[in-house]
Design an enzyme around this catalytic site. Structure first.
Site, PDB file in Angstrom:
ATOM      1  N   ASP A  13       0.869  -1.154   0.000  1.00 38.52           N
ATOM      2  CA  ASP A  13       0.000   0.000   0.000  1.00 38.52           C
ATOM      3  C   ASP A  13       0.920   1.221   0.000  1.00 38.52           C
ATOM      4  OD1 ASP A  13      -3.145   0.675   1.707  1.00 38.52           O
ATOM      5  OD2 ASP A  13      -2.068   1.763   0.138  1.00 38.52           O
TER       6      ASP A  13
HETATM    7  C1  GLC Z   1      -4.256   4.439  -0.199  1.00 36.62           C
HETATM    8  C2  GLC Z   1      -5.149   3.241   0.021  1.00 36.62           C
HETATM    9  C3  GLC Z   1      -5.111   2.254  -1.102  1.00 36.62           C
HETATM   10  C4  GLC Z   1      -4.898   2.994  -2.407  1.00 36.62           C
HETATM   11  C5  GLC Z   1      -3.497   3.568  -2.355  1.00 36.62           C
HETATM   12  C6  GLC Z   1      -3.202   4.437  -3.585  1.00 36.62           C
HETATM   13  O1  GLC Z   1      -3.681   4.861   0.977  1.00 36.62           O
HETATM   14  O2  GLC Z   1      -5.007   2.544   1.258  1.00 36.62           O
HETATM   15  O3  GLC Z   1      -6.364   1.529  -1.096  1.00 36.62           O
HETATM   16  O4  GLC Z   1      -5.034   2.126  -3.520  1.00 36.62           O
HETATM   17  O5  GLC Z   1      -3.254   4.316  -1.183  1.00 36.62           O
HETATM   18  O6  GLC Z   1      -4.028   5.548  -3.602  1.00 36.62           O
END
Ligand code: GLC
Length: 727
Positions: free
Chosen positions: A261
């Site tokens: 993430d």
């Molecule tokens: C965010 C989310 C994730 C998302 C990523 C990119 O913090 O937790 O679901 O795809 O970052 O935006």
């Protein structure tokens, strides 16, 4: 660089000119392309491939003509284009897209065909925007009704979630767009999401939380998975050796790429050895925070290359990561069958509408006030912020810049003309990501007074409210602070209904909520989030053009305290000192309510229709490694409708405390005309009936007599049959 690696690199460079460039041959077998490409890459090129080179891309190998990977959010549509290296919108004028319904809405359809249609359509929009990986769908479990991101997931039951993920993923990947199933694993709350360590029994981990991911790996071969921010066993899930290398890659034999993430990577050694393949968004919070660090400062960049060059991490570890990334590139960016895609096509809007219409859950319909017969009403008063608010904006990374966003009010006005009058009734603030917009109580009182005054002159009231995508509502990076609806809605609904008993509540939101006004309203529809065609779909159901068939993927409890974890206190949610304990174990949602005879407000799998259905006595035939449940469903009402039939298995008594019923099969009928019947045959592999045996750390099957409960919802069982199941 030591001599060994220099030699490897020289061989790589030399081999380039010698043999055919198999990796460029689109018809060559995937693994040969991977092996050939790997053999041509230098160590530095390999390392560069393992981390971001911009906000949403990771590197290819330009020298070899190997494409970079373009990723983007989110599960409900393609996020607006952001600048290459900031969180700011790039201000494109051609990135407005279809906002598809929330995944809770998709789950509520119980319709695998619609899941396939969803994955096909949304991935066409990703492909059209040049994306190779879509950062979704979401498969975390709704264990608490306060989770700010539940709307992005598929409810409380791992079987329904898993089964409804599979067609979406298969259809998307058939278009050459990788899904990135998230957030792996145990990211079931937003409070302390970056730091909380989740304590859960091995049995609940496997039976509940890993289950939807495992099903997506085994039945849909999901190509990428996103590690979650939280920790398990004290280690961040983005680089958790036991979770990623042992369970996901070894036990499940998964050949995809694990993507962190954004900001979920915290150290080099764990990132190198803990199963992470592509590091994204490091040193940011995934939404707002920037960083002075560059991409070469990422944990899997220079620091990792140093470990490789010093021989502290074997080249085989690097090559395994790079192979997974190359495999993803050849499956997507360099896949000759990847579709061109399309954006905002009528076909996509049709799919969006169908999912929305079939995801709306009719929860109450006194004296059949619905479907609406507008000729009966002179003045229809519409009250509520969600009648006009764009619910596709906000919510965090799943926010969307939709080309079309038909609001309920617009659709009602075009359907019912000047019968419709609108007042907001309350103010809900702005969809700000990281703080709650202050609200002036005087302003609220004035709006409420205005609504109550207008109510006196209406002979029907449509209250359209609920949650929204503001911070501490249905929004990433924060959880709700209460099980109640906000902004004084409960009191407003109650007072409106006292003035006009013909009051229909139409509630949007990704989670259950208290309904102190339920007895006062004549009807209630829960709408999740319906996307670009919200208003159209809502009016099609309210008017009877479409017969509602949605059923709840989450138990709606009467009061917050009825949720299974609440009695265990803060340790069970949201945790104490960054430790949360899933003390309810496997008894999540209806597994608790049914087993412990706690009466829910609306049970799992509940949903009304404008027609009625009868069920034949089910039969069960056990043969080989599966059982087949057969039941005939008949439309006994006056209008055509669809029925989602559910099959719950009850295991024989044993020393192990098991939920009294567990969903192990479901099927949705076609549209049945009045008097029409359909016979459904649902096959349940015996392995679906297993439990996770902690003493053996593996799945086990209890022999004995199993009861299969067939019903319209978990508490409305229309028939049952038994079968003897042996190991
Ligand atoms: C965010 C989310 C994730 C998302 C990523 C990119 O913090 O937790 O679901 O795809 O970052 O935006």
């Amino acid at each position: 660089m030591n001599k060994k690696h220099l030699l490897t690199s020289l061989i790589a460079l030399m081999s380039m000119s010698v043999n055919a460039q198999v990796y460029l041959d689109p018809n060559a077998p995937l693994e040969e392309r991977v092996k050939d490409a790997l053999s041509r890459m230098t160590t530095h090129e390999k390392v560069k491939m393992l981390h971001a080179q911009s906000k949403f891309t990771s590197a290819g190998v330009p020298r070899l003509g190997i494409r970079q990977l373009n990723m983007d959010d989110g599960p409900h549509g393609v996020r607006e284009e952001l600048e290459w290296n900031t969180w700011s919108p790039a201000k494109w004028t051609n990135d407005s897209i279809v906002a598809f319904p929330s995944l809770t809405c998709l789950a509520s359809t119980w319709n695998r065909d619609l899941s396939e249609a969803y994955g096909d359509a949304v991935s066409e929009e990703f492909a059209f925007r040049g994306k190779d990986i879509m950062l979704g769908p979401g498969a975390n479990i709704a264990r608490t009704p306060l989770n700010g991101r539940a709307f992005e997931y598929m409810g409380e039951d791992p079987f329904l979630a898993g089964e409804m993920l599979v067609p979406y993923i298969k259809a998307a990947q058939a278009n050459g767009v990788a899904c990135c199933l998230k957030h792996f694993v145990l990211n079931d709350q937003e409070i302390d999401r970056f730091t909380v360590n989740v304590n859960v029994s091995e049995r609940a981990l496997h039976e509940i939380y890993l289950a939807p991911f495992k099903r997506a790996v085994e039945k849909a071969n999901v190509w990428t998975i996103m590690g979650s921010y939280n920790l398990w066993k004290g280690v961040h899930c983005c680089h958790n050796n036991e979770l990623l290398n042992h369970i996901l890659k070894k036990d499940w034999n998964w050949d995809g790429a694990l993507i962190s993430d954004w900001g979920g990577t915290t150290n080099t050694w764990e990132a190198a050895t803990g199963g992470l393949d592509i590091e994204m968004g490091t040193y940011t919070d995934g939404k707002l925070k920037e960083s002075e660090f560059g991409y070469d400062d990422y944990y899997l960049a220079k620091p990792f290359e140093k470990l490789i060059n010093e021989g502290k991490v074997p080249m085989s570890v690097l090559d395994d990561k790079v192979s997974r990334v190359l495999r993803t590139i050849f499956r997507t960016a360099m896949n000759p069958n990847k579709v061109i895609g399309s954006q905002c096509s009528e076909a996509h809007y049709e799919t969006c509408r169908q999912i929305a219409e079939e995801g709306i859950v009719l929860l109450k319909n006194e004296k059949s006030i619905l479907p609406l017969d507008a000729s009966k009403y002179r003045k229809i008063l519409v009250v509520g912020d969600n009648a006009t608010r764009s619910l596709t904006k906000g919510g965090g990374s799943s926010e969307l810049k939709s080309l079309k966003d038909i609001s309920p009010l617009e659709a009602l006005q075009s359907a019912y003309g000047d019968k419709i009058e609108y007042v907001p009734g309350y103010y809900a603030g702005r969809a700000i990501y990281d703080r709650v917009d202050p609200i002036d109580p005087k302003k609220q009182e004035a709006l409420k007074a205005e609504a109550l005054a207008k109510a006196k002159d209406a002979d029907l009231i449509l209250f359209i409210g609920g949650l929204n995508k503001n911070h501490r509502q249905d929004c990433e990076n924060g959880d709700r602070e209460s099980y109640d609806l906000s902004y004084g809605q409960n009191e407003l609904i109650s007072e409106l209904a006292k003035i006009q008993k013909n009051t229909i509540a139409i509630i949007f939101g990704g989670n259950p909520y208290a309904m102190p006004w339920l007895d006062q309203v004549s009807a209630l529809a829960h709408c999740w989030y319906l996307g670009s065609e919200s208003g159209t779909a809502l009016v099609n159901v309210l008017s009877g053009k479409v017969c509602p068939s949605g059923k709840l993927p989450i138990t709606f409890a009467t009061k917050y305290e009825d949720f299974p974890y609440v009695k265990f206190g803060a340790e069970a949610y949201p945790g104490v000192n960054k430790q949360v304990y899933y003390k309810e174990d496997v008894f999540v949602g209806y597994r608790h309510f049914s087993t412990n005879n706690v009466k829910p407000l609306f049970p799992f799998g509940f949903g009304l229709s404008y027609t009625t259905f009868s069920y034949s006595q089910p039969t069960v035939a056990a043969s080989g490694n599966e059982v087949t449940v057969t039941v005939t469903v008949s439309n006994t009402g006056k209008v055509a409708g669809k029925e989602a039939v559910q099959i719950y298995a009850q295991a024989p008594k044993s020393d192990l405390e098991r939920p009294i019923k567990e969903l192990k099969g479901f099927a949705k009928t076609k549209l049945l005309q009045p008097g029409e019947s359909e016979t459904l045959c649902v096959t349940i592999p015996k392995e679906e009936l297993r439990y996770f045996d902690e003493s053996q750390h593996s799945w086990a099957l209890t022999s004995g007599i199993y009861t299969f409960h067939v019903g319209a919802n978990v508490n409305d069982i229309r028939g049952k049959a038994t079968a003897s199941i042996n190991k």
